[in-house]
Design a protein around this motif. Structure first.
Motif, PDB file in Angstrom:
ATOM      1  N   VAL A  92       0.767  -1.155   0.081  1.00 47.84           N
ATOM      2  CA  VAL A  92      -0.092   0.034  -0.127  1.00 47.84           C
ATOM      3  C   VAL A  92       0.923   1.269   0.044  1.00 47.84           C
ATOM      4  O   VAL A  92       1.886   1.362   0.489  1.00 47.84           O
ATOM      5  N   GLU A  93       0.526   2.178  -0.807  1.00 43.59           N
ATOM      6  CA  GLU A  93       1.125   3.455  -0.831  1.00 43.59           C
ATOM      7  C   GLU A  93       0.267   4.664  -0.288  1.00 43.59           C
ATOM      8  O   GLU A  93      -1.098   4.582  -0.771  1.00 43.59           O
ATOM      9  N   VAL A  94       0.498   5.407   0.327  1.00 39.74           N
ATOM     10  CA  VAL A  94      -0.288   6.771   0.543  1.00 39.74           C
ATOM     11  C   VAL A  94       0.467   7.937  -0.275  1.00 39.74           C
ATOM     12  O   VAL A  94       1.103   8.660   0.414  1.00 39.74           O
ATOM     13  N   PRO A  95      -0.016   8.148  -1.573  1.00 37.31           N
ATOM     14  CA  PRO A  95       0.775   8.977  -2.265  1.00 37.31           C
ATOM     15  C   PRO A  95       0.767  10.626  -1.620  1.00 37.31           C
ATOM     16  O   PRO A  95       1.494  11.370  -2.012  1.00 37.31           O
ATOM     17  N   ARG A  96      -0.307  10.932  -1.034  1.00 34.35           N
ATOM     18  CA  ARG A  96      -0.638  12.293  -0.613  1.00 34.35           C
ATOM     19  C   ARG A  96       0.416  12.513   0.501  1.00 34.35           C
ATOM     20  O   ARG A  96       0.735  14.020   0.622  1.00 34.35           O
ATOM     21  N   TYR A  97       0.814  11.582   1.256  1.00 35.42           N
ATOM     22  CA  TYR A  97       1.773  11.830   2.303  1.00 35.42           C
ATOM     23  C   TYR A  97       3.130  11.311   2.057  1.00 35.42           C
ATOM     24  O   TYR A  97       4.152  11.925   2.445  1.00 35.42           O
ATOM     25  N   HIS A  98       3.080  10.206   1.548  1.00 37.23           N
ATOM     26  CA  HIS A  98       4.739   9.598   1.409  1.00 37.23           C
ATOM     27  C   HIS A  98       4.529   8.818   0.076  1.00 37.23           C
ATOM     28  O   HIS A  98       4.635   7.526  -0.203  1.00 37.23           O
ATOM     29  N   ARG A 102       6.005   7.240  -3.128  1.00 33.17           N
ATOM     30  CA  ARG A 102       7.021   6.000  -3.756  1.00 33.17           C
ATOM     31  C   ARG A 102       7.391   5.354  -2.490  1.00 33.17           C
ATOM     32  O   ARG A 102       8.424   4.571  -2.285  1.00 33.17           O
ATOM     33  N   VAL A 103       6.749   5.482  -1.311  1.00 30.79           N
ATOM     34  CA  VAL A 103       6.874   4.610  -0.021  1.00 30.79           C
ATOM     35  C   VAL A 103       5.785   3.714   0.186  1.00 30.79           C
ATOM     36  O   VAL A 103       4.701   3.981   0.183  1.00 30.79           O
ATOM     37  N   TRP A 104       6.223   2.294  -0.127  1.00 29.53           N
ATOM     38  CA  TRP A 104       5.143   1.289   0.006  1.00 29.53           C
ATOM     39  C   TRP A 104       5.395   0.328   1.235  1.00 29.53           C
ATOM     40  O   TRP A 104       6.411   0.231   1.615  1.00 29.53           O
ATOM     41  N   ARG A 105       4.244  -0.066   1.893  1.00 25.81           N
ATOM     42  CA  ARG A 105       4.356  -0.904   2.987  1.00 25.81           C
ATOM     43  C   ARG A 105       3.342  -2.028   2.965  1.00 25.81           C
ATOM     44  O   ARG A 105       2.215  -1.974   2.323  1.00 25.81           O
ATOM     45  N   THR A 106       3.598  -3.577   3.209  1.00 21.49           N
ATOM     46  CA  THR A 106       2.790  -4.463   2.993  1.00 21.49           C
ATOM     47  C   THR A 106       1.827  -4.674   4.131  1.00 21.49           C
ATOM     48  O   THR A 106       2.296  -4.366   5.540  1.00 21.49           O
ATOM     49  N   TYR A 107       0.676  -4.947   3.826  1.00 23.75           N
ATOM     50  CA  TYR A 107      -0.635  -5.118   4.900  1.00 23.75           C
ATOM     51  C   TYR A 107      -1.275  -6.417   4.487  1.00 23.75           C
ATOM     52  O   TYR A 107      -1.620  -6.500   2.994  1.00 23.75           O
ATOM     53  N   SER A 108      -1.712  -7.264   5.508  1.00 25.94           N
ATOM     54  CA  SER A 108      -2.456  -8.375   4.972  1.00 25.94           C
ATOM     55  C   SER A 108      -3.820  -7.688   4.597  1.00 25.94           C
ATOM     56  O   SER A 108      -4.465  -6.904   5.320  1.00 25.94           O
ATOM     57  N   VAL A 109      -4.803  -8.356   3.819  1.00 29.14           N
ATOM     58  CA  VAL A 109      -6.198  -8.266   3.452  1.00 29.14           C
ATOM     59  C   VAL A 109      -6.896  -8.961   4.719  1.00 29.14           C
ATOM     60  O   VAL A 109      -6.685 -10.060   4.845  1.00 29.14           O
ATOM     61  N   ALA A 110      -7.732  -8.042   5.462  1.00 27.78           N
ATOM     62  CA  ALA A 110      -8.408  -8.856   6.577  1.00 27.78           C
ATOM     63  C   ALA A 110      -9.771  -9.349   6.180  1.00 27.78           C
ATOM     64  O   ALA A 110     -10.646  -9.553   6.960  1.00 27.78           O
ATOM     65  N   ASN A 111     -10.137  -9.284   4.923  1.00 27.96           N
ATOM     66  CA  ASN A 111     -11.500 -10.025   4.634  1.00 27.96           C
ATOM     67  C   ASN A 111     -11.233 -10.905   3.473  1.00 27.96           C
ATOM     68  O   ASN A 111     -10.151 -10.810   2.496  1.00 27.96           O
ATOM     69  N   THR A 125      -5.385   9.615   7.583  1.00 28.24           N
ATOM     70  CA  THR A 125      -6.354   9.116   6.521  1.00 28.24           C
ATOM     71  C   THR A 125      -7.583   8.881   6.802  1.00 28.24           C
ATOM     72  O   THR A 125      -7.892   8.862   7.657  1.00 28.24           O
ATOM     73  N   LYS A 126      -8.564   9.543   5.542  1.00 28.33           N
ATOM     74  CA  LYS A 126     -10.000   9.742   6.029  1.00 28.33           C
ATOM     75  C   LYS A 126     -10.653   8.900   4.831  1.00 28.33           C
ATOM     76  O   LYS A 126     -10.166   9.071   3.726  1.00 28.33           O
ATOM     77  N   PRO A 127     -11.921   8.886   5.025  1.00 29.12           N
ATOM     78  CA  PRO A 127     -12.741   8.426   3.892  1.00 29.12           C
ATOM     79  C   PRO A 127     -12.822   9.403   2.792  1.00 29.12           C
ATOM     80  O   PRO A 127     -12.856  10.743   2.998  1.00 29.12           O
ATOM     81  N   GLY A 128     -12.576   8.999   1.509  1.00 28.71           N
ATOM     82  CA  GLY A 128     -12.517   9.714   0.328  1.00 28.71           C
ATOM     83  C   GLY A 128     -10.931   9.782  -0.136  1.00 28.71           C
ATOM     84  O   GLY A 128     -10.998  10.013  -1.269  1.00 28.71           O
ATOM     85  N   ASP A 129     -10.082   9.659   0.703  1.00 28.86           N
ATOM     86  CA  ASP A 129      -8.654   9.861   0.450  1.00 28.86           C
ATOM     87  C   ASP A 129      -8.439   8.600  -0.543  1.00 28.86           C
ATOM     88  O   ASP A 129      -9.020   7.669  -0.852  1.00 28.86           O
ATOM     89  N   LEU A 130      -7.460   8.811  -1.661  1.00 24.57           N
ATOM     90  CA  LEU A 130      -7.086   7.958  -2.575  1.00 24.57           C
ATOM     91  C   LEU A 130      -5.684   7.282  -1.955  1.00 24.57           C
ATOM     92  O   LEU A 130      -4.931   7.790  -1.713  1.00 24.57           O
ATOM     93  N   LEU A 131      -5.556   5.863  -2.260  1.00 23.75           N
ATOM     94  CA  LEU A 131      -4.274   5.221  -1.868  1.00 23.75           C
ATOM     95  C   LEU A 131      -4.149   4.396  -3.297  1.00 23.75           C
ATOM     96  O   LEU A 131      -4.722   4.443  -4.101  1.00 23.75           O
ATOM     97  N   ARG A 132      -2.845   3.716  -3.122  1.00 22.03           N
ATOM     98  CA  ARG A 132      -2.538   2.684  -4.438  1.00 22.03           C
ATOM     99  C   ARG A 132      -2.303   1.392  -3.503  1.00 22.03           C
ATOM    100  O   ARG A 132      -1.492   1.156  -2.565  1.00 22.03           O
ATOM    101  N   VAL A 133      -2.693   0.397  -4.138  1.00 26.44           N
ATOM    102  CA  VAL A 133      -2.698  -0.972  -3.614  1.00 26.44           C
ATOM    103  C   VAL A 133      -2.077  -1.739  -4.968  1.00 26.44           C
ATOM    104  O   VAL A 133      -2.417  -1.764  -6.066  1.00 26.44           O
ATOM    105  N   ALA A 134      -0.935  -2.566  -4.526  1.00 26.17           N
ATOM    106  CA  ALA A 134      -0.185  -3.490  -5.516  1.00 26.17           C
ATOM    107  C   ALA A 134      -0.463  -4.974  -5.779  1.00 26.17           C
ATOM    108  O   ALA A 134      -1.756  -5.276  -4.644  1.00 26.17           O
TER     109      ALA A 134
END
Length: 373
Positions: A177-183, A185-194, A224-233
């Protein structure tokens, strides 16, 4: 193959205690060889410098398991499409890697080690490029944040919807996952919880310690808040259900390591008819068992499911007390179960030791680790 793997492990032992120097030399050499590559990396390299090296080292450590080696690298190649890496970039990285290894190892390095790493890196590159080329999905998906719930000062549960093509994943897998608004080109992995769904909605459980910068995790929890855009690989990971197994199931989760366990249980609610599923869910204090209510709702409607919570730092807790890895052993043996373990590195190591002491076959165990940042 055995001699090849031995050479890689022996040579890695020469540099393992000097990873910071190895990483610094690798990136200095890489950007000297091709200054344009610097644009692919975050502005601040702090905390990010070991990511590529970790992937390479992980690959070399599975070289004596051809199936895992091939599967891991093809998935890694698909994932690295998000960095816009080309075949020419792989060649440059190989030159920088060998130079960094030689320099860091010093007089202990020899021609055998050099040739083993050349061959290993060539094999790594071949499989990563094949995995990238075979993937018809986009390099990453834009995803809109739908909901964001805080659980105490350092944990958040959020849902996002992938906005492009359907995002295919299996219960138990993770994504970057990348949060382009704040960081950017910085990516970190998270398990999908569903479990997978037709709505293209993914759930994430994120923790970042109070007061820590946290990079991506800090942004996801606090900003982060509802409506924000993330990137997911692209999805990765093999902590998935074995479709051919009929064994009962043990799941052990610590903290936000609950995420993939929750996804596996959701998947089982759709397909399971005959297997008993035992979930052990641990945290330091009761307030940190943020997902317990949802698990108990599933228990109420699925008689094959049981959930045992545990707290390690609250002597007044009415349920099981102690580290979850210790609690599991009180309910064993687990030798006839498929075992899934997810949590911090320390928690996973402790649980794996407990299962090994219980003589659980290693091929019955799948696990995932979560850092604190």
């Amino acid at each position: 193959m055995e001699n090849f793997a031995r050479l890689l492990k022996e040579s890695w032992a020469l540099v393992e205690e000097h990873r910071e120097r190895l990483s610094g030399h690798f990136y200095a050499r890489l950007f000297l060889l091709d200054p344009e590559l610097r644009k692919l990396f975050p502005v601040q390299m702090n905390g990010q410098g070991d990511r590529i090296l970790e992937a390479i080292v992980t690959a070399t450590q599975t070289v004596d398991d051809p199936e895992s080696f091939d599967e891991y690298l093809r998935a890694l190649g698909r994932d690295h499409r998000k960095y816009h890496v080309s075949s020419g970039h792989y060649e440059t990285m190989g030159v920088a890697l060998l130079d960094a290894l030689r320099s860091t190892a010093g007089d202990g390095w020899n021609l055998e080690y050099d040739q083993a790493w050349r061959e290993a890196y060539a094999s790594i590159t071949e499989r990563m490029l094949a995995g990238a080329e075979a993937d018809g999905n986009p390099p990453f998906w834009h995803a809109e944040v739908l909901t964001h719930e805080r659980h105490g000062p350092d944990t958040a549960v959020l849902t996002v919807r992938a906005l492009q093509n359907p995002l295919p994943w299996k219960a138990g897998q993770y994504v970057s996952v990348e949060v382009p608004r704040y960081h950017p080109r910085v990516w970190r992995t998270y398990s999908v919880a569903n479990a997978p769904n037709e709505e293209n909605v993914l759930e994430f459980h994120v923790r970042t310690p109070a007061g820590a910068a946290g990079w991506v995790s800090g942004a996801l929890v606090r900003r982060t808040k509802p409506g924000d855009l993330l990137r997911v690989a692209a999805p990765m990971g093999s902590m998935t259900l074995d479709p051919d197994s009929t064994r009962d199931i043990l799941c052990v989760a610590g903290g936000v390591g609950l995420a993939p366990i929750k996804a596996l249980v959701e998947e089982l609610t759709r397909v399971n008819r005959t297997r008993w599923v035992h979930v052990f869910y641990g945290a330091r204090r009761p307030a940190e068992l943020y997902g317990l209510a949802g698990l108990e709702e599933l228990v109420a409607t699925h008689p094959w499911l049981s959930v045992t919570p545990a707290c390690s730092e609250d002597p007044d807790y009415a349920g099981e007390q102690g580290d979850v890895s210790e609690v599991v052993t009180r309910y064993g043996p687990w030798t006839t179960h498929d075992c899934y373990v997810s949590g911090s590195a320390a928690m996973v190591r402790a649980t794996l030791r407990a299962l090994a002491a219980d003589d659980v076959p290693p091929d019955h165990i799948r696990y995932d680790t979560f850092g604190s940042l």
